[in-house]
Design an enzyme around this catalytic site. Sequence first.
Site, PDB file in Angstrom:
ATOM      1  N   ASP A  63       0.814  -9.349  52.139  1.00 52.41           N
ATOM      2  CA  ASP A  63       2.170 -10.116  52.140  1.00 52.41           C
ATOM      3  C   ASP A  63       2.269 -11.605  51.537  1.00 52.41           C
ATOM      4  O   ASP A  63       3.136 -12.307  51.598  1.00 52.41           O
ATOM      5  CB  ASP A  63       2.531 -10.620  53.795  1.00 52.41           C
ATOM      6  CG  ASP A  63       1.541 -11.163  54.509  1.00 52.41           C
ATOM      7  OD1 ASP A  63       0.240 -11.411  54.127  1.00 52.41           O
ATOM      8  OD2 ASP A  63       1.879 -11.889  55.641  1.00 52.41           O
ATOM      9  N   GLU A  64       1.112 -11.989  50.933  1.00 47.13           N
ATOM     10  CA  GLU A  64       1.280 -13.203  50.046  1.00 47.13           C
ATOM     11  C   GLU A  64       0.967 -13.220  48.659  1.00 47.13           C
ATOM     12  O   GLU A  64       0.205 -12.335  48.391  1.00 47.13           O
ATOM     13  CB  GLU A  64       0.200 -14.370  50.912  1.00 47.13           C
ATOM     14  CG  GLU A  64       0.564 -14.392  52.235  1.00 47.13           C
ATOM     15  CD  GLU A  64      -0.469 -15.435  53.083  1.00 47.13           C
ATOM     16  OE1 GLU A  64      -0.958 -16.335  52.268  1.00 47.13           O
ATOM     17  OE2 GLU A  64      -0.512 -15.310  54.174  1.00 47.13           O
TER      18      GLU A  64
ATOM     19  N   ASP B 255       5.058 -16.316  50.812  1.00 42.81           N
ATOM     20  CA  ASP B 255       4.508 -15.714  52.151  1.00 42.81           C
ATOM     21  C   ASP B 255       5.779 -14.925  52.896  1.00 42.81           C
ATOM     22  O   ASP B 255       6.662 -15.494  53.489  1.00 42.81           O
ATOM     23  CB  ASP B 255       4.002 -16.739  52.931  1.00 42.81           C
ATOM     24  CG  ASP B 255       3.234 -16.286  54.248  1.00 42.81           C
ATOM     25  OD1 ASP B 255       3.306 -14.862  54.502  1.00 42.81           O
ATOM     26  OD2 ASP B 255       2.503 -16.785  54.969  1.00 42.81           O
TER      27      ASP B 255
END
Lengths: 82, 413
Positions: free
Chosen positions: B105-106, B9
């Site tokens: 974003d992960e 993350d």
Amino acid sequence: MSQKIYVRVNASFSPEGVVLPRSFIWTDGHQYKIDRILDARMAASKRVGGCGMRYTISVGGKDSYIFREDDRWFMELKETSC
Amino acid sequence: MLRTILHCDMNNFFASVECTRNPSLKEKPVAVCGSVEDRHGIVLAKNYIAKAYGVKTGDTVWQAKMKCPDIVIADPHYELYMKYSKMARNIYSEYTDKIEPFGIDECWLDVTSCRDTDGDGKTIADILRERIKYELGLTISVGVSFNKIFAKLGSDMKKPDAVTVIPSDSFKEKIWNLPADSLLGVGRRTSNTLKCLGIDTIGQLAKCPDEVLKRKMGIVGTRLKMYANGLDTSEVTRSDYVYPVKSIGCGLTFREDIKNNRDAAVAISKLCEDFGSRLRSLKKSAKGISLFVRDNDLNWKEWQTSLPYPTSVPKTIADEATKLFISKYKWEKPVRTITVRVIRLISEDEPFQIGLFDDVQNEIKNEKLDSAMEVLKNRFGERIIHPASFMNMGYMPEGMAFSALPAGGNQHV
Ligand SMILES: [Mg+2]
């Protein structure tokens, strides 16, 4: 603060896709020949921001970084005054 | 055999990208906001310094400035975030091809098969963490575990720039005391239901009798219980099997309420302006749109419709959205907010059937016009060119109030 300086670069492109900078034109208008490339790796510029392929180059006996970020090249101008 | 799953993350993603692009921001409180000029702009992401002042995602710019007068407000740079997201994924892909993106974003990574060559999960996690920091100038937090749910939980437990391992032999001691809503899948509503059952922690959920959960929550309840016991067996879906982005949205809250179809049409047209370049950067076309409308009493309605054929052309999307609006909105109240979302995205090269009556020639013309506008914008900046209908609009904010929801929110997976 350091400054991000985009520079004009002459580079060679190998058939395998390896890109190597050969010379660049600095803010003083002079063209500087890159004598040797000491290292190339992906890296972020802590000084001026941005990231890309970072070449450690030797120019006139001095070592410096030049970054290729997408289709532009930049160098870090170290300012001591402020 | 137990799997080794990582969840990576990127911390404060939008704000961190802005700071790594412009290091002079690093020591300052920074918030990435939908719009600088308009007070309806909201905080999409903030760095830790801003967070320390109590600035929250979803705050208005005005609220953020009240909490932190020196805050630096940054405009969002959507394409840049896509670029960094992709660069991170390229690094992950050097270790495994089993990568499943979760928002921008992960990512989950199944690194089971590279344990022999690259080391155990913790070792690989540390390598990734160092590489992302060195090569991109960003930090990630990584959860390491034997299933996706716990890996995700681990990445939330220690931030930023950290690795948390939740091992199979000691996960009970490590996570059963955490609140139940820290599990992926337990939202606010589910959490409230669980609280009614006297379940506050993951451990209590894990031990709750099946019948109780089933009666109150159905199959969802028993599934959550399995998660709590470390029995999630879902696979990390290979990156080339999933389309990471399933929809893109763009919404605007108006300075002055909109009172007629003509102004609504202009607003919708403005909202759709960016879809062309955003879809193209993802190499996607949209098969449908959804329209979200909130009136000045804050009642809201949402409608969906299919596009006549998959497209990335803003004008086509805007025209369909306008048609949908005019056919559905009854004008009981003036309109405060409109959000247009392109949905059911497919890869551009996926074949599709063109209906008999579609004016394809016209579509091609629109596509050309849109590309030309994009070239101009890339060269001279966003404001160089707009359709003529955007000029002289009193209520339209100069910068769009907002073109993206908080990280993860905008891109639905
Ligand atoms: Mg994040």
